[in-house]
Every structure is written in C-alpha cells, then in structure tokens.
Design a protein around this motif. Sequence first.
Motif, mmCIF file in Angstrom:
data_model
loop_
_atom_site.group_PDB
_atom_site.id
_atom_site.type_symbol
_atom_site.label_atom_id
_atom_site.label_comp_id
_atom_site.label_asym_id
_atom_site.label_seq_id
_atom_site.Cartn_x
_atom_site.Cartn_y
_atom_site.Cartn_z
ATOM 1 N N VAL A 1 12.882 15.107 41.124
ATOM 2 C CA VAL A 1 11.695 15.565 41.624
ATOM 3 C C VAL A 1 10.876 16.101 40.758
ATOM 4 O O VAL A 1 11.394 17.077 39.896
ATOM 5 N N CYS A 2 9.652 16.163 40.520
ATOM 6 C CA CYS A 2 8.806 16.593 39.555
ATOM 7 C C CYS A 2 7.598 17.411 40.304
ATOM 8 O O CYS A 2 6.683 16.542 40.523
ATOM 9 N N PRO A 3 7.616 18.589 40.761
ATOM 10 C CA PRO A 3 6.502 19.251 41.263
ATOM 11 C C PRO A 3 5.305 19.128 40.749
ATOM 12 O O PRO A 3 4.268 18.943 41.433
ATOM 13 N N THR A 4 5.373 19.079 39.483
ATOM 14 C CA THR A 4 3.975 19.039 38.736
ATOM 15 C C THR A 4 3.217 17.503 39.110
ATOM 16 O O THR A 4 2.020 17.428 39.402
ATOM 17 N N GLY A 5 4.102 16.437 38.923
ATOM 18 C CA GLY A 5 3.435 15.375 39.144
ATOM 19 C C GLY A 5 3.502 14.933 40.600
ATOM 20 O O GLY A 5 2.799 13.942 40.907
ATOM 21 N N ASP B 1 14.496 9.416 36.804
ATOM 22 C CA ASP B 1 13.390 8.624 37.277
ATOM 23 C C ASP B 1 12.625 9.875 38.193
ATOM 24 O O ASP B 1 12.964 10.365 39.176
ATOM 25 N N ASN B 2 11.340 10.421 37.529
ATOM 26 C CA ASN B 2 10.408 11.229 38.111
ATOM 27 C C ASN B 2 9.230 10.359 38.921
ATOM 28 O O ASN B 2 8.431 10.980 39.007
ATOM 29 N N GLU B 3 9.508 8.830 38.528
ATOM 30 C CA GLU B 3 8.375 8.145 39.283
ATOM 31 C C GLU B 3 6.996 8.193 38.696
ATOM 32 O O GLU B 3 6.115 7.739 39.410
ATOM 33 N N ARG C 1 11.142 24.206 27.716
ATOM 34 C CA ARG C 1 9.876 24.349 28.307
ATOM 35 C C ARG C 1 9.618 23.579 29.428
ATOM 36 O O ARG C 1 8.214 23.267 29.573
ATOM 37 N N ALA C 2 10.418 22.945 30.203
ATOM 38 C CA ALA C 2 10.111 22.426 31.284
ATOM 39 C C ALA C 2 9.481 23.151 32.464
ATOM 40 O O ALA C 2 9.694 24.482 32.350
ATOM 41 N N CYS C 3 8.693 22.722 33.208
ATOM 42 C CA CYS C 3 7.882 23.255 34.293
ATOM 43 C C CYS C 3 8.743 23.995 35.499
ATOM 44 O O CYS C 3 10.027 23.574 35.638
ATOM 45 N N ILE C 4 8.077 24.883 35.952
ATOM 46 C CA ILE C 4 9.143 25.548 36.985
ATOM 47 C C ILE C 4 9.343 24.717 38.134
ATOM 48 O O ILE C 4 8.592 23.766 38.505
ATOM 49 N N GLY C 5 10.562 24.575 38.654
ATOM 50 C CA GLY C 5 11.111 23.569 39.567
ATOM 51 C C GLY C 5 11.523 22.379 38.940
ATOM 52 O O GLY C 5 11.418 21.405 39.972
ATOM 53 N N CYS C 6 11.512 22.081 37.858
ATOM 54 C CA CYS C 6 11.622 20.687 37.425
ATOM 55 C C CYS C 6 12.873 20.136 37.730
ATOM 56 O O CYS C 6 14.075 20.489 37.389
ATOM 57 N N GLY C 7 13.068 18.880 38.640
ATOM 58 C CA GLY C 7 14.092 18.341 39.099
ATOM 59 C C GLY C 7 14.616 17.702 37.704
ATOM 60 O O GLY C 7 16.067 17.425 38.004
ATOM 61 N N GLU C 8 14.048 17.138 36.886
ATOM 62 C CA GLU C 8 14.620 16.369 35.737
ATOM 63 C C GLU C 8 15.556 17.259 34.879
ATOM 64 O O GLU C 8 16.472 16.942 34.560
ATOM 65 N N ALA C 9 14.860 18.470 34.596
ATOM 66 C CA ALA C 9 15.647 19.405 33.703
ATOM 67 C C ALA C 9 17.124 19.834 34.489
ATOM 68 O O ALA C 9 18.234 19.867 33.837
ATOM 69 N N TYR D 1 4.832 8.420 34.415
ATOM 70 C CA TYR D 1 4.829 8.870 32.955
ATOM 71 C C TYR D 1 4.273 10.304 33.055
ATOM 72 O O TYR D 1 3.261 10.562 33.015
ATOM 73 N N MET D 2 5.505 11.185 33.398
ATOM 74 C CA MET D 2 4.979 12.643 33.345
ATOM 75 C C MET D 2 4.537 13.330 32.158
ATOM 76 O O MET D 2 3.600 13.899 32.028
ATOM 77 N N ASN D 3 5.204 12.933 31.041
ATOM 78 C CA ASN D 3 4.922 13.829 29.906
ATOM 79 C C ASN D 3 3.516 13.528 29.256
ATOM 80 O O ASN D 3 2.823 14.171 28.560
ATOM 81 N N GLY E 1 9.594 11.429 25.967
ATOM 82 C CA GLY E 1 9.285 11.724 27.512
ATOM 83 C C GLY E 1 9.336 13.344 27.710
ATOM 84 O O GLY E 1 9.856 14.027 26.834
ATOM 85 N N CYS E 2 9.227 13.748 28.767
ATOM 86 C CA CYS E 2 9.087 15.233 29.242
ATOM 87 C C CYS E 2 10.596 15.956 28.581
ATOM 88 O O CYS E 2 10.397 16.890 28.084
ATOM 89 N N MET E 3 11.767 15.316 28.944
ATOM 90 C CA MET E 3 13.165 16.090 28.571
ATOM 91 C C MET E 3 13.187 16.202 27.283
ATOM 92 O O MET E 3 13.639 17.115 26.544
HETATM 93 S S1 SF4 Z 1 5.997 17.393 34.530
HETATM 94 FE FE1 SF4 Z 1 7.677 17.184 35.757
HETATM 95 S S2 SF4 Z 1 9.558 16.374 34.793
HETATM 96 FE FE2 SF4 Z 1 7.906 17.019 33.229
HETATM 97 S S3 SF4 Z 1 8.824 19.101 32.785
HETATM 98 FE FE3 SF4 Z 1 7.106 19.356 34.335
HETATM 99 S S4 SF4 Z 1 8.323 19.267 36.245
HETATM 100 FE FE4 SF4 Z 1 9.722 18.403 34.807
#
Ligand code: SF4
Lengths: 310, 391
Positions: free
Chosen positions: A222-226, A138-140, A23-31, A142-144, A52-54
């Motif tokens: 890269v974390c587009p959401t954050g 590292d998405n720089e 369920r990662a966001c669209i464009g999630c660089g971490e996934a 605490y995104m979760n 964490g997110c992952m």
């Molecule tokens: S918040 Fe950022 S790192 Fe977490 S799943 Fe969404 S895009 Fe990926």
Amino acid sequence: MQNYNVYVPRLVTKKDTFVSGHRACIGCGEALAVRLACKALGQNVVIANATGCMEIVSSPLPTTSWKVPWIHTLFENSAAVASGIESGLKMLMKKGRIAQQEIKVVAMAGDGGTSDIGLQALSGALERGHNFLYICFDNEAYMNTGIQRSSATPFGAATTTSPVGKKSIGQVSWKKNMPAIAAAHNIPYVATACPSYPFDLIEKVEKGASTPGPAYVHILSVCPTGWRCPTDLTVRIGRLAVETGIFPLYEVENGKYKLNFDFPELRPVVDYLKLQGRFRHLSEDLIAKIQQRVTADYAALKEKASDDEK
Amino acid sequence: MVKKVGMEVSVAIGEAVKLANADVIAAYPITPQTHIVEHLAELVADGELDAAYIPVESEHSAMSACLGSAAVGARTFTATAGQGLELMHEVLYVASAMRLPVVMAVANRALSSPLSVWGDHSDVMAVRDTGWIQLFTENGQEVVDNVFCAFRIAEDRRVLLPVMVHLDGFHLSHVIEPIVFPEQSVVDKFLPPNKYPLPLHPDKPVTMGDFAPPITYPEAKWAQEVNLRASKEIILQTWQEFGKAFGRHYSPVESYKTEDAKVLLLTMGSFSETAMTVIDKLRGEGRKVGLVRFRLWRPFPFEEFRQAVKDAETLIVVDRALSFGGPGGPVCSEVRSALYGEAKKPKVVSFVAGLGGRDITQAGFETIINKGIEISQKGSQNEFEIFGVRD
Ligand code: SF4
Ligand SMILES: Cc1ncc(C[n+]2csc(CCOP(=O)(O)OP(=O)(O)O)c2C)c(N)n1
Ligand SMILES: [Mg+2]
C-alpha cells in the motif's frame, strides 16, 4: 491484539537489515514490506535492487539503510544482475576462492521494474533456472517518478498518466497477472503476500529464498502517497485487499495452487475502493464491473486451488 | 612450450579467455561476434574452461549479469557488436562508474538502419564516452595478447575499470591467422587471480550503486575521470610487463615509418595493415610518408599522440564512422582538438571511408593520401571528405 507483545518477539527476529533513517513517506507499505522481507532473509544474502522508491529512499550517497550486501544498477535489470551474482558466487565457491556457504541471492523491484520494463530480464532469469528469489514490491504504479500508471495499476485507478477526465475513467486495462506469468515459467515456487499479513509474508520469503532454483514472491504494498489514502490505514487497506478477494494470498508450489487465506464470504470491493482517493471518481456501474471481475477471478483461482488439492 | 597455430581470430579469443581463466561469461549472440561466444560455450560444455556460461536473453542483460558477476569478484567476460553494443549502452556507464572490471571484446559492426552486419566503427564511437578503457587491435595476435592485458589492467587495484578490446568485424574476427599461444603457467604468472577489493559478500556488507544528490554527484564523476586518466600509467606498465614476459610490445600510439615523414596517415583497426603495405610502396618510390594508429583510444593518449605527429606537415585521418551533421569523422574531431593548442602541428585532413564493411583497397589508400596532400595545400570547402561512395 494485546497478546502480540507477548508472542511476536518470539516469532519474528528483532534484528533488522533494512534499517531506519530511510526517506520513505509516512505510512509506506513498501518500506514495511521490505523490512519484513529482510527479516526473513537474514544476514546471508546479496540483494540486487532495481531503481524505484525503495532504492531511492534507502541509498542517498554517502548513506545507506542496508546492513546486507546490496547493489543497485538500473531500473529494468535486477533479475539479470542477480543472475550474474548467483553465477559468480557459485563459480568462486566451486574454485575455492571463497568459502563454501549458503548465500541467498535476491532481486527486488517495483511493479514497474517487474511487470513492464524488467519483464524480459525477469523472464530470462526465471527460464534459465538461476537459484535466486525475485521479489516484486507492487504498489500499483510508478511511484518514484510521480504516480504514473503501470501494467499493474488496477482498472479504474487514477494516476498521473491514466488521469480521470471528461473522456476517461482512469486506468482502462485490468491489472496484469504477474504471479501467473511467473508461474508459467514452471518455476518451483511462486507466492503472493502483503505486509498486512506479516507472518505469512515472512514465511513465504523464507520459503522462496530456500527453494532451490528460481522463486517469485509478489507483495502488494500500500502506498498512501500514490493511492491517496490516509497514512494510518496502510495495514487496514492491505487487509481489505485480501478480504475482498482483490489480492488473494496464495502459493504455486511446483505448479500446484494453494489458497492460503480463504473466506467463506468475500467483503464487497467497495469497502476497499472507498478508502482511496485514486478510486474516488468511480461510478456505481464501474464498481459493479470491478466486483464482477473480482468475484469471477477469485472463483477461478479457488477452483484451480481445489483442483490441485485433489 | 609456446605453440603457434593457424586459427580463426574469434576462436582464438575464446582460447585466450580460457587461458585467462574467466569465471563467468554472459553473452548474447550477434554477427560478427557469434564465433567468439560459440567457442566459449563449447569450451565450457567440454569442461575445458571451468566457468559459468550465462546464455542471457539480450545484450542489456548480458552486461547487467556481468555487473553482478564482477561485483562479487568473479573474472568476467563478454563479447558483442553493433546493435548489441547499443542495447548495452546505459549499462556500460554503470560498469565504469561502479568500477567493475569487466572485459569485453567488440567485433566492430555498422549500425542499423539499413541493417548491416559488416564492419565499421559506428558502434565504437557511440560508446566513446562511457568511461571504459578502450583498446584497438589489428591482427589476431594483438587481440589475444590484449585479452590478457585487458584482464590485468581491469583488475589492477589502482584501475578497477572495465576494458573493451576492439577488433574489426569480419575483417579481423573471421580471418584465420597464425597465432602464438603462451603456456598456461606463463599466463597465470602474468595474470594472477582476480582480487576485487570490496566484493558483495555477507562477511562484509557493502552498498553499491547509491543515488547521488547534487551535493555528491559531481565529486563521484570527477573521481571517475581522474581514475580513468590515471589508468594510462598502469596500462603502459602492463604492456611493458607483457613485453618482458611474452616478447611482444604494445604502445598507445603505434608509429610506422614515421621518422622524417612529411605526410602521416592515421587509421584504427585492421585496415592499418593494408595502409602499411601502401606506406611501404610509397616509401619505395621515395616519398616521405608514414602511418600512425591509435592502439589506446580511451584514455586518449594526448602526449604520445602529439609527440608522434608533431614533425609532420600533413596528417590524414581516415575514420570509419560518421558524425551526422557534425565536423566529420569522430576520430578526426578528437585529433583536431588534441592539436588545436599546439604551436607546431600538421594540417589535419579528414576522410570518412569503409562504412558498413566496404573495403578500402591499397589503391584506395593511395588515392586518399594523394588527395589529402592536395587538400592540405589548396584547402577544401568541406569539413571532411567522403571516400569511395557513389553520389
Ligand atoms: S511514494 Fe509510496 S511507495 Fe514510494 S516511498 Fe512514498 S509511500 Fe512508499
Ligand atoms: C530506463 C529507465 N526508464 C525510466 C526510468 C525512470 N524511472 C525510475 S523509477 C521509475 C518507476 C518505478 O516504478 P516501480 O518499479 O513500480 O517502483 P516504485 O517506485 O513504484 O516502488 C521510473 C519510470 C529509469 N530510471 N530508467
Ligand atoms: Mg510501483
């Protein structure tokens, strides 16, 4: 570009062990980074993942995205859990209770789980010399938990706990240099990577996993959401982080620095900053300050690398 | 041949872990647990124990490493005390919830502040609800025996839960006692190699430690509760088997001279031995007093406990921990709630004593018993009595 279709499948396995449905966001660089790292790790691996997110996107009970043995326990202890896994497997093989074979042990965590709350456990595991690979995604921030600052959040970035205000420019401290901290443990292998450079990333994860002793790979994700950037610019922004010198790709092998991608001329940092909402508020002065710091840090790194080459 | 040796109890625990053939020990030193882990490190260094000793950088990491080691199917041991147990706190819940059969000796210690390295039960009571099986011991032999039992219970396929073996810091951990050690072959027979059913291994990938949305979390937790309660049956069986093989017998609630006793004293841990001497003395004077002790603290042995106290008129509970601002000693609270619905039950009087290593002497126990009887007859304004503390 078109040529990729021809040669990529030959260089990179099609087999995924971190599979779709998460369920990662669209464009999630971490996934993307996790997926590439897993391609590099293959089947003979045991992964200890931090909260964490992952972890959250991949394991809502009773489903899973993991096709390799995977354990999540807590936020700050993935390196310690990996220590136990490595020691346990070693003893069971020694006593003949499981077959002798190479099983890679990998700990994974975000920048918060690595450079803040998990730093002690990581330092302990690196110092003790366990045969394992630690990967920091590292998405720089605490995104979760909703984009709070970490010690890996860059100077000037707006997060929910380093907000921009009348008396605040966002994050006031400079990004903690985690790879240097890992390298200071005198471990055999440290590297930085970014999924915008997939072959380089895969190679480094493979190398880290096959190095005897502790290895550390730090992956900018890269974390587009954050980061408040368009979801289709994930790969581009990762490349810009490297091309501006903000996130150089290098290795530290047995203490020797090696710059993997050098550029005759770095792009200005503003090319990177302007695509992201988290830096939108930065004045020209602040951008100049960042430029100055990046230029100096990059030069220092380059010098270290060229000294080590001699 | 069985050998009986005089040995410091901490060292004896190390010897028991060696006889149990542990694969991995991850531990961090803290008084009064240090002699246990020092001896284990020595046994590994001398090649007498074929195990990995992980000298972790904290108790949080000690328990975390134990999770990893138990999850791959290795027999896993650690030991701690006081602050160390507190630092492990969140990890303890994970060990039980993920059904990882770790065995841990806890040399019970008071909690800061003020700093105290001496014994009481503040640390135990703070981890009461972590989902571990918890056993109390009173002397060196009991600790050694219960280390073997703990591994067997923990690793039993029907249980798969972590087990804490409690022993009082200093009062037990640091005394030299005569201890009988069984032959290796007898231990091996009683304790076959650990066969964890779903270990982390590439041959059969498993996902452990998911996150649970509200649609699955309560079921996961309820399953854990059902499992812990059901473990009592296997604990009883294990002690029975142990009795058959080793000739020493254990039960969830131990009674001493309780037949026809009108007044019962309840203690846990090493102070019970002093209490027994006092019971002997009072019995000699013709008084109908007896002693009950919890050996099994979790899962709480409701039936056995109710059975043990039902005929008494007064039950005096001596706790070695405070529940600040609460109803008195934590053990007494549980005792009261276990008896609340019973038609026939003794009056319960709560004492808190022996905090931070302060001794309770024989005379002290005698005073507690006499005062307890008085309170049960005349009543008291207090939720509980604090004993042996200057105002
Ligand atoms: S918040 Fe950022 S790192 Fe977490 S799943 Fe969404 S895009 Fe990926
Ligand atoms: C002890 C503890 N403190 C806080 C949290 C809450 N928490 C869970 S994940 C997280 C942030 C994770 O950040 P990071 O490691 O950077 O990973 P990301 O989600 O950004 O990938 C926090 C603060 C927790 N789970 N445990
Ligand atoms: Mg992060």
